[in-house]
Design a protein around this motif. Structure first.
Motif, short mmCIF file in Angstrom:
data_model
loop_
_atom_site.label_atom_id
_atom_site.label_comp_id
_atom_site.label_asym_id
_atom_site.label_seq_id
_atom_site.Cartn_x
_atom_site.Cartn_y
_atom_site.Cartn_z
N THR A 277 26.39 -4.85 -4.74
CA THR A 277 26.18 -3.69 -5.96
C THR A 277 25.16 -4.13 -6.90
OG1 THR A 277 28.39 -4.63 -7.06
CG2 THR A 277 28.40 -2.78 -5.41
N HIS A 278 24.90 -5.21 -6.92
CA HIS A 278 23.69 -5.78 -8.05
C HIS A 278 22.46 -4.98 -7.61
CE1 HIS A 278 22.98 -8.39 -4.68
NE2 HIS A 278 21.59 -8.39 -5.25
N LYS A 279 22.24 -4.64 -6.26
CA LYS A 279 21.00 -3.92 -6.02
C LYS A 279 20.64 -2.88 -6.88
CE LYS A 279 21.60 -5.44 -1.47
NZ LYS A 279 21.92 -5.23 0.04
N SER A 280 21.51 -2.32 -7.59
CA SER A 280 20.96 -1.14 -8.43
C SER A 280 20.96 -1.80 -9.91
CB SER A 280 22.33 -0.05 -8.75
OG SER A 280 23.65 -0.76 -9.26
N THR A 281 20.56 -3.10 -10.06
CA THR A 281 20.34 -3.79 -11.26
C THR A 281 19.20 -4.58 -10.93
OG1 THR A 281 21.75 -5.95 -11.10
CG2 THR A 281 22.60 -3.68 -11.93
N ALA A 282 18.74 -5.42 -12.17
CA ALA A 282 17.66 -6.35 -12.01
C ALA A 282 18.23 -7.73 -11.78
CB ALA A 282 16.71 -6.42 -13.25
N LEU A 283 19.59 -7.70 -11.71
CA LEU A 283 20.26 -9.11 -11.64
C LEU A 283 20.45 -9.62 -10.13
CD1 LEU A 283 23.09 -8.65 -14.31
CD2 LEU A 283 20.91 -9.85 -14.46
N GLU A 284 20.37 -10.94 -9.96
CA GLU A 284 20.41 -11.41 -8.49
C GLU A 284 21.70 -12.48 -8.73
OE1 GLU A 284 18.82 -11.13 -5.60
OE2 GLU A 284 17.68 -9.33 -6.80
N PRO A 285 22.46 -12.60 -7.30
CA PRO A 285 23.62 -13.55 -7.22
C PRO A 285 23.17 -14.81 -7.34
CG PRO A 285 23.20 -12.57 -5.13
CD PRO A 285 22.22 -11.63 -6.20
N VAL A 286 23.87 -16.02 -7.82
CA VAL A 286 23.59 -17.45 -7.64
C VAL A 286 24.33 -17.97 -6.34
CG1 VAL A 286 24.08 -19.62 -8.86
CG2 VAL A 286 23.55 -17.37 -10.17
N ALA A 287 23.37 -18.64 -5.68
CA ALA A 287 23.98 -19.32 -4.25
C ALA A 287 24.57 -20.47 -4.56
CB ALA A 287 22.77 -19.27 -3.27
N TYR A 288 25.57 -20.96 -3.77
CA TYR A 288 26.12 -22.16 -3.98
C TYR A 288 26.40 -22.66 -2.62
CZ TYR A 288 29.96 -25.71 -4.39
OH TYR A 288 30.76 -26.60 -4.15
N THR A 289 26.10 -23.71 -2.17
CA THR A 289 26.53 -24.26 -0.89
C THR A 289 27.36 -25.53 -1.23
OG1 THR A 289 24.27 -23.66 0.16
CG2 THR A 289 25.73 -25.20 1.33
N ALA A 290 28.82 -25.40 -0.59
CA ALA A 290 29.67 -26.40 -0.57
C ALA A 290 29.20 -27.73 0.19
CB ALA A 290 30.92 -25.92 -0.31
N THR A 291 29.33 -28.71 -0.30
CA THR A 291 29.27 -30.02 0.12
C THR A 291 30.23 -30.51 0.96
OG1 THR A 291 29.11 -31.18 -1.73
CG2 THR A 291 26.93 -30.45 -1.25
N GLU A 292 31.49 -30.03 0.37
CA GLU A 292 32.87 -30.70 0.84
C GLU A 292 33.88 -29.70 0.83
OE1 GLU A 292 34.10 -34.00 -1.67
OE2 GLU A 292 33.57 -33.31 -3.26
N PRO A 293 34.98 -29.56 1.44
CA PRO A 293 36.11 -28.73 1.28
C PRO A 293 36.74 -29.18 -0.05
CG PRO A 293 36.43 -30.06 3.07
CD PRO A 293 35.13 -30.59 2.70
N THR A 294 36.86 -28.10 -0.97
CA THR A 294 37.55 -28.54 -2.38
C THR A 294 37.83 -27.27 -2.85
OG1 THR A 294 37.35 -29.69 -4.32
CG2 THR A 294 35.47 -28.60 -3.45
N THR A 295 38.40 -27.24 -3.85
CA THR A 295 38.55 -26.07 -4.89
C THR A 295 37.95 -26.20 -6.03
OG1 THR A 295 40.79 -25.90 -4.23
CG2 THR A 295 40.41 -24.84 -6.27
N VAL A 296 37.02 -25.22 -6.51
CA VAL A 296 36.08 -25.19 -7.49
C VAL A 296 36.51 -24.11 -8.41
CG1 VAL A 296 33.78 -26.32 -6.13
CG2 VAL A 296 34.44 -23.73 -6.21
N GLU A 297 36.01 -24.25 -9.86
CA GLU A 297 36.33 -23.25 -10.85
C GLU A 297 35.07 -22.48 -11.04
OE1 GLU A 297 37.81 -25.43 -14.39
OE2 GLU A 297 39.65 -25.34 -13.33
N GLN A 298 34.76 -21.15 -10.57
CA GLN A 298 33.98 -20.57 -10.65
C GLN A 298 34.00 -19.75 -12.09
OE1 GLN A 298 32.60 -18.14 -7.28
NE2 GLN A 298 31.68 -20.10 -6.44
N CYS A 299 32.89 -19.57 -12.80
CA CYS A 299 33.04 -18.71 -14.07
C CYS A 299 33.48 -17.39 -13.94
CB CYS A 299 31.57 -18.96 -14.89
SG CYS A 299 31.48 -18.28 -16.49
N GLY A 300 34.27 -16.99 -14.97
CA GLY A 300 34.79 -15.69 -15.02
C GLY A 300 34.10 -14.84 -16.12
N CYS A 301 33.67 -15.78 -17.04
CA CYS A 301 33.12 -14.84 -18.28
C CYS A 301 31.66 -14.61 -18.21
CB CYS A 301 33.46 -15.74 -19.61
SG CYS A 301 32.53 -17.28 -19.72
N LYS A 302 30.90 -15.21 -17.12
CA LYS A 302 29.44 -15.45 -17.22
C LYS A 302 28.61 -15.93 -18.16
CE LYS A 302 29.63 -11.09 -15.75
NZ LYS A 302 29.00 -9.74 -15.86
N GLN A 303 29.33 -16.53 -19.07
CA GLN A 303 28.54 -17.24 -19.88
C GLN A 303 28.38 -18.66 -19.77
OE1 GLN A 303 27.62 -14.72 -22.62
NE2 GLN A 303 28.59 -13.41 -20.97
#
Length: 75
Positions: free
Chosen positions: A35-61
Motif C-alpha cells: 500500500t506504500h505505492k501511493s506514498t513516497a515511502l519504501e519498506p525496509v528489507a531484512y533477511t534473517a540469518t537464523e531462525p529466531t524471534t525478533v522485535e520489529q518496531c511498532g512505533c516507527k520511531q
C-alpha cells in the motif's frame, strides 16, 4: 504516525527476506503489503540469518530499523 507503542514479536526463518512497513497503511503490520505505492515511502528489507524471534518496531520511531530499540518508552 505511531501505530503501536511497543514491538511486534515476529518469528523469522533463516534465509527469508522480510519487508517492514514504513508508511502506516499496511493491513499486515509489521509487514509491507504494497500500500506504500501511493506514498513516497519504501519498506525496509531484512533477511534473517537464523531462525529466531525478533522485535520489529511498532512505533516507527526506532533508530535501528526495522528493530525495536525501546524508543516507544519515551513517546
Amino acid at each position: 504516525a505511531i501505530q503501536r507503542k511497543g514491538p511486534f514479536l515476529v518469528e523469522v526463518v533463516a534465509g527469508r527476506t522480510y519487508y517492514w512497513w514504513t508508511c502506516g497503511l499496511s493491513r499486515r503490520r509489521p509487514f509491507c503489503d504494497g500500500t506504500h505505492k501511493s506514498t513516497a515511502l519504501e519498506p525496509v528489507a531484512y533477511t534473517a540469518t537464523e531462525p529466531t524471534t525478533v522485535e520489529q518496531c511498532g512505533c516507527k520511531q526506532t533508530a535501528t530499523r526495522p528493530f525495536c530499540d525501546g524508543t516507544h518508552e519515551n513517546l
